[in-house]
Design an enzyme around this catalytic site. Structure first.
Site, PDB file in Angstrom:
ATOM      1  CG  PHE A  17      -2.057  -1.106   0.938  1.00 60.90           C
ATOM      2  CD1 PHE A  17      -3.058  -0.918  -0.007  1.00 60.90           C
ATOM      3  CD2 PHE A  17      -2.030  -2.301   1.634  1.00 60.90           C
ATOM      4  CE1 PHE A  17      -4.020  -1.898  -0.243  1.00 60.90           C
ATOM      5  CE2 PHE A  17      -2.984  -3.296   1.404  1.00 60.90           C
ATOM      6  CZ  PHE A  17      -3.979  -3.090   0.463  1.00 60.90           C
ATOM      7  CB  SER A  18       0.522   4.576   1.570  1.00 62.44           C
ATOM      8  OG  SER A  18      -0.682   4.914   0.915  1.00 62.44           O
ATOM      9  CB  CYS A  19       5.060   0.875   2.334  1.00 62.28           C
ATOM     10  SG  CYS A  19       4.501   0.530   4.006  1.00 62.28           S
TER      11      CYS A  19
END
Length: 394
Positions: free
Chosen positions: A68-70
Site C-alpha cells: 500500500f502507501s509504503c
C-alpha cells in the site's frame, strides 16, 4: 492456540519475535512478516500466520504482500536520488519537467508541492474505473489537465493514490523510464530485493491474499453513514478514485487483490514486496547495506525537512501526519523510532522506515487490514527502541 513465528533474530533482539507473536492474538487468519536491520546487519527476519485464508496456506519466507502507501516511500526515494544526481530540483515548477501540467492554473506548483501533498490534486474530479487506473497515460493525462481542488500552496490533503502517478510521471519524464523500471534498476536489482512496482506474472503465486478486518469494515461503514448526501467526499474519492476501488481497498478479488492492479504500475499504493526487501531498501538510505548506499546524508537531510503538517484541507480526526519531500515524518500519527526517522506506513497496518541516528531499516507487513488504534507495528517499534537503548546503540 498461539501462532508460531518462524525465522531468526540476532542476540539481544529475541523479544521482537515475542511481540510479533502477540500481534496474532485474536486475529484468526492473519499473516505477517517483520524484518529489522541495524547498521546494515539483519537483527530480525521473522514471519508467521496465514498467507491466504481461502486455502489456509501459510505465510512463508518467500511470501510477499501489497505494501500500500509504503510504495510512496519507495517513490520518494527515487525522487530524492534524482535530486542527489542533479537531475531534479524540489523547488522547480513541475511544468519544467512535465509541460502539460501547467494547465488549469497549476503553473506555480513545485515538485516539493507535488511530493508534500500540497498540489490540490488529491483526488480526480472524474470517476475512474479499474480500466482507467491500469492505463498510465489515462491517469496522468487527466491529472495534468485537472483544475486543483484547492489553491495550491494554501493547504495540504493526503494524495492517497494520485501521489504515485504525479511523482511517477515526473520520474518517468526525467529518466525516460517508467517508475517501476527505474525502481528495479536503481534499487531492487542491486539490492537483490523481492520488491516491485508492477508485479511480474512469474511472481503472482507468492503474493498474500488481503482481507479487511472487522475494525476496517466498521470504520468504513461509519464513514459512509456520516457522509452528507449529494456532496462529494473528497477524502473517500482519494481512495476509491470514483469507481476503481472499494473504500477498504480490498474486497475478495477486487481492489488490490485484483491481478490487473498488481501487475500495473500504481506507485501510490501498488508496490509488492517482502518485509526483508523493504527493510533492506530503507537501511540502504542511511547506511551502506549489501554494498549499496542509495542516498547520502545531505540528500536525506533535504528530503526530510518538514513541508506539510497540521489540519488538512478536507479535515478529519487527529492525529495528523507530517510530510517531508514525500516521506512521512515522525508524528503522533506515526511515531517511528525518533526524530531522525523517515519512511511511510500503508493502509491496514503496513509500516516501513529508516532511522538516520540508529542506522535502522524496518518493515512490518500484514495481510489482515485493520483501522483505528492498530498497535501491531507500534508495539514492535517500541520494543526495538527499548532494545537499542538497553544495548547502548542509542
Amino acid at each position: 492456540m498461539s501462532t508460531r513465528v518462524e525465522g531468526s533474530t540476532a542476540p539481544g533482539f529475541a523479544s521482537l519475535a515475542d511481540v510479533l507473536s502477540a500481534s496474532f492474538t485474536g486475529r484468526d487468519g492473519m499473516g505477517a512478516a517483520l524484518c529489522v536491520r541495524v547498521a546494515g546487519e539483519t537483527v530480525a527476519d521473522l514471519w508467521g500466520g496465514t498467507a491466504d485464508v481461502r486455502d489456509r496456506s501459510p505465510w512463508t519466507e518467500e511470501t510477499t504482500s501489497v505494501v500500500f502507501s509504503c510504495t510512496k516511500g519507495l517513490t520518494s526515494i527515487l525522487a530524492a536520488r534524482l535530486v542527489q544526481d542533479g537531475l531534479l530540483d524540489y523547488q522547480a515548477p513541475v511544468h519544467a519537467y512535465w509541460p502539460e501540467f501547467a494547465a488549469a492554473g497549476k503553473a506555480a506548483i513545485t515538485v516539493a508541492d507535488l511530493l508534500a501533498h500540497r498540489s490540490g490534486l488529491s483526488a480526480p474530479r472524474d470517476l475512474l474505473s479499474v480500466e482507467d487506473v491500469i492505463d498510465w497515460d489515462t491517469v496522468t493525462g487527466l491529472l495534468a489537465a485537472q483544475k486543483p481542488l484547492w489553491t495550491p500552496g494554501e493547504g495540504h490533503a493526503y494524495h492517497a493514490l494520485t501521489h504515485g502517478w504525479l511523482a511517477g510521471e515526473v520520474i518517468r519524464l526525467v529518466t525516460g523510464k517508467t517508475v517501476g523500471r527505474y525502481f528495479d534498476e536503481l534499487i531492487a536489482t542491486p539490492l537483490h530485493s523481492d520488491a516491485w512496482i508492477g508485479l511480474p506474472p512469474s511472481e503472482r503465486h507468492r503474493v498474500a491474499h488481503l482481507r479487511a478486518g472487522a475494525s476496517l469494515t466498521d470504520f468504513v461503514a461509519r464513514q459512509a453513514a456520516a457522509r452528507p448526501a449529494g456532496k462529494v467526499d473528497w477524502s473517500d474519492r482519494a481512495l476509491t478514485l470514483g469507481k476503481a476501488f472499494p473504500t477498504e481497498l480490498v474486497d475478495g478479488e477486487k481492489g488490490f487483490n485484483d491481478p490487473r492492479i498488481q501487475a500495473a504500475e500504481v506507485p501510490g499504493a501498488g508496490g509488492i514486496a517482502s518485509a526483508r526487501a523493504l527493510a533492506t531498501i530503507w537501511s540502504s538510505t542511511v547506511v551502506e547495506t549489501d554494498g549499496v548506499r542509495l542516498l547520502d546524508a545531505d540528500t536525506v537531510g533535504e528530503a526530510i525537512r518538514p513541508q506539510a503538517e497540521g489540519n488538512p484541507v478536507f479535515g478529519g480526526p487527529p492525529p495528523f501526519s507530517r510530510w517531508g519531500m514525500g516521506f512521512q515524518l515522525p508524528s503522533l500519527a506515526r511515531e517511528y523510532l525518533g526524530p531522525a526517522s523517515f519512511g511511510h506506513d500503508g493502509a491496514g497496518g503496513q509500516v516501513a522506515f529508516a532511522d538516520v541516528t540508529h542506522q535502522v531499516g524496518f518493515a512490518f507487513l500484514t495481510n489482515l487490514m485493520e483501522a483505528g488504534p492498530d498497535h501491531r507495528a507500534t508495539s514492535i517499534v517500541n520494543e526495538l527502541r527499548r532494545i537499542l537503548r538497553r544495548s547502548s546503540r542509542i
